[in-house]
Design an enzyme around this catalytic site. Structure first.
Site, short mmCIF file in Angstrom:
data_model
loop_
_atom_site.label_atom_id
_atom_site.label_comp_id
_atom_site.label_asym_id
_atom_site.label_seq_id
_atom_site.Cartn_x
_atom_site.Cartn_y
_atom_site.Cartn_z
N LYS A 91 0.90 -1.19 -0.13
CA LYS A 91 -0.02 0.12 -0.06
C LYS A 91 0.88 1.28 0.07
CE LYS A 91 -4.08 -1.83 1.99
NZ LYS A 91 -3.90 -2.95 1.62
N ASP A 125 -1.55 -2.27 -4.24
CA ASP A 125 -2.57 -2.21 -3.83
C ASP A 125 -3.40 -0.82 -4.26
OD1 ASP A 125 -2.73 -4.86 -2.81
OD2 ASP A 125 -2.94 -4.16 -1.02
N MET A 126 -4.74 -0.60 -4.42
CA MET A 126 -5.32 0.51 -4.72
C MET A 126 -6.20 1.10 -3.41
SD MET A 126 -5.46 3.11 -6.66
CE MET A 126 -5.25 2.70 -8.65
N GLN A 155 -10.21 -0.30 -9.45
CA GLN A 155 -11.56 -0.42 -8.79
C GLN A 155 -12.56 -0.26 -9.44
OE1 GLN A 155 -10.28 2.57 -6.10
NE2 GLN A 155 -9.75 1.26 -4.61
N ARG A 175 -4.75 -6.12 -11.23
CA ARG A 175 -5.76 -6.55 -10.71
C ARG A 175 -6.89 -5.78 -10.71
NH1 ARG A 175 -4.61 -5.95 -4.46
NH2 ARG A 175 -3.16 -7.77 -4.70
N LYS A 178 -13.64 -4.72 -6.90
CA LYS A 178 -14.80 -3.81 -6.87
C LYS A 178 -14.24 -2.15 -6.33
CE LYS A 178 -18.67 -7.05 -6.29
NZ LYS A 178 -19.82 -7.48 -5.61
N ARG A 279 -12.39 -3.39 7.88
CA ARG A 279 -12.68 -3.31 6.62
C ARG A 279 -13.54 -4.86 6.24
NH1 ARG A 279 -8.57 -0.24 5.16
NH2 ARG A 279 -7.12 -1.95 4.33
#
Ligand SMILES: Cc1cc2nc3c(=O)[nH]c(=O)nc-3n(C[C@H](O)[C@H](O)[C@H](O)COP(=O)(O)OP(=O)(O)OC[C@H]3O[C@@H](n4cnc5c(N)ncnc54)[C@H](O)[C@@H]3O)c2cc1C
Length: 303
Positions: A91, A125-126, A155, A175, A178, A279
């Protein structure tokens, strides 16, 4: 349902950390790298690939970002020495994005170089939408420098994502998920049906552009659509993989693998487990309900 989800998301932060810890254990490999290696070895034995995530995000001091880099360097060494089939997911806010973008870039570059030396890969990662542009810029910079072992995340909930997919460098490794962060309506779709349609549309675009796609979902409808597209577009076994989170729907995971698809499991570990756990609990109304009942003084056992 949306109202209940809203209620849960507002109430969870008031649950004692010790309770969150108990209920979120299934999503986290453990506190240490050794715990994570043990989990990955079992996953590899059962035919799954893995990606290691050192838990943590939004650091406020450079020293904490440097600690995260050292932790990831240790993870990369373990991947080589223990001969486990895994890459790493990072991240950017854990690596200093919000402190200094150049410092963050240098940190990711160092990890990408160490990963390349071991023949492995770094997934960026987003995070929430305040990071999207900076994350895609950093990814493009590293690709421009020749790091082909770095990939990014898109996303499907964001209104901008189809355009972002079209603007990616050629042969990107992406990747698609959602998106987990709560965003304003101007930025993101709120309706699950629209998000799913957008997911499929973006996946098709990525496959058409020859990207390697990590299809990250536990949603049967999306899995069905993804398998339909894979059947239609024939990206080849080395053109895509499915991805799922540790502790989520292991039965479905087994069914996908049995059909002969590659499947990678996201394996988080480390001491900074709290934000990630919240989360995951918000995504699981049944468990989140248990956690809230605990807050209200009733204590049903988790199954
Ligand atoms: C490998 C991987 C990496 C990801 N990386 C990112 C990222 O970089 N950025 C980002 O914003 N998001 C990321 N996500 C999260 C993603 O955006 C979704 O929030 C999450 O995957 C849930 O969406 P879904 O597609 O599984 O569909 P959903 O409709 O949310 O879930 C489908 C079904 O899966 C099950 N399920 C889902 N979550 C849980 C849970 N926590 N516990 C128990 N059951 C559950 C439920 O049965 C649910 O009905 C990632 C997800 C995966 C799998």
């Amino acid at each position: 349902m949306a109202a209940l989800d809203y209620l849960i998301s507002r109430a969870l932060p008031f649950v004692p950390r010790s309770v969150v810890r108990v209920f979120s254990r299934r999503y986290i490999a453990g506190d240490s790298l050794e715990d994570a290696v043990r989990v990955v070895r079992l996953l590899n034995r059962d035919g799954y690939l893995a990606t290691l995530d050192v838990l943590g995000e939004s650091v406020r001091r450079r020293a904490l970002a440097e600690t995260a880099v050292s932790d990831y360097m240790r993870a990369l060494r373990a991947i080589g020495e223990e001969r486990i089939d895994s890459n790493i997911s990072v991240k950017l806010t854990q690596l200093g994005l919000k402190l200094d973008a150049e410092f963050c870039l240098a940190n990711v570059r160092a990890l990408a170089r160490a990963a390349a030396e071991r023949g492995t890969f770094v997934r960026i990662d987003m995070e929430d939408s305040t990071c999207t542009t900076a994350t895609l810029d950093l990814y493009r910079t590293l690709r421009g420098e020749g790091f082909d072992n770095v990939g990014v995340v898109l996303q499907a909930c964001l209104r901008r994502t189809l355009a972002d997919a079209r603007a990616l460098p050629g042969r990107s490794n992406v990747r698609i998920c959602k998106g987990i962060y709560i965003e304003p309506r101007a930025i993101a779709f709120g309706d699950r049906r629209v998000i799913n349609k957008n997911y499929v549309r973006i996946l098709e675009e990525l496959l058409d552009r020859g990207c390697y796609v990590g299809i990250a979902t536990h949603d049967e409808e999306l899995l069905w659509e993804a398998m339909r597209l894979v059947d239609l577009k024939r990206p080849g076994a080395d053109g895509y993989e499915f991805q799922m989170l540790l502790g989520v729907d292991e039965e479905l995971r087994g069914l996908v693998r049995k059909e002969g698809h590659r499947l990678r499991v996201y394996v988080p570990y480390g001491s900074h487990w709290y934000a990630y756990s919240l989360r995951r609990l918000k995504e699981n109304p049944r468990i989140a309900g248990y956690v809230l009942m605990n807050l209200l003084g009733r204590r049903p056992a988790p199954s």
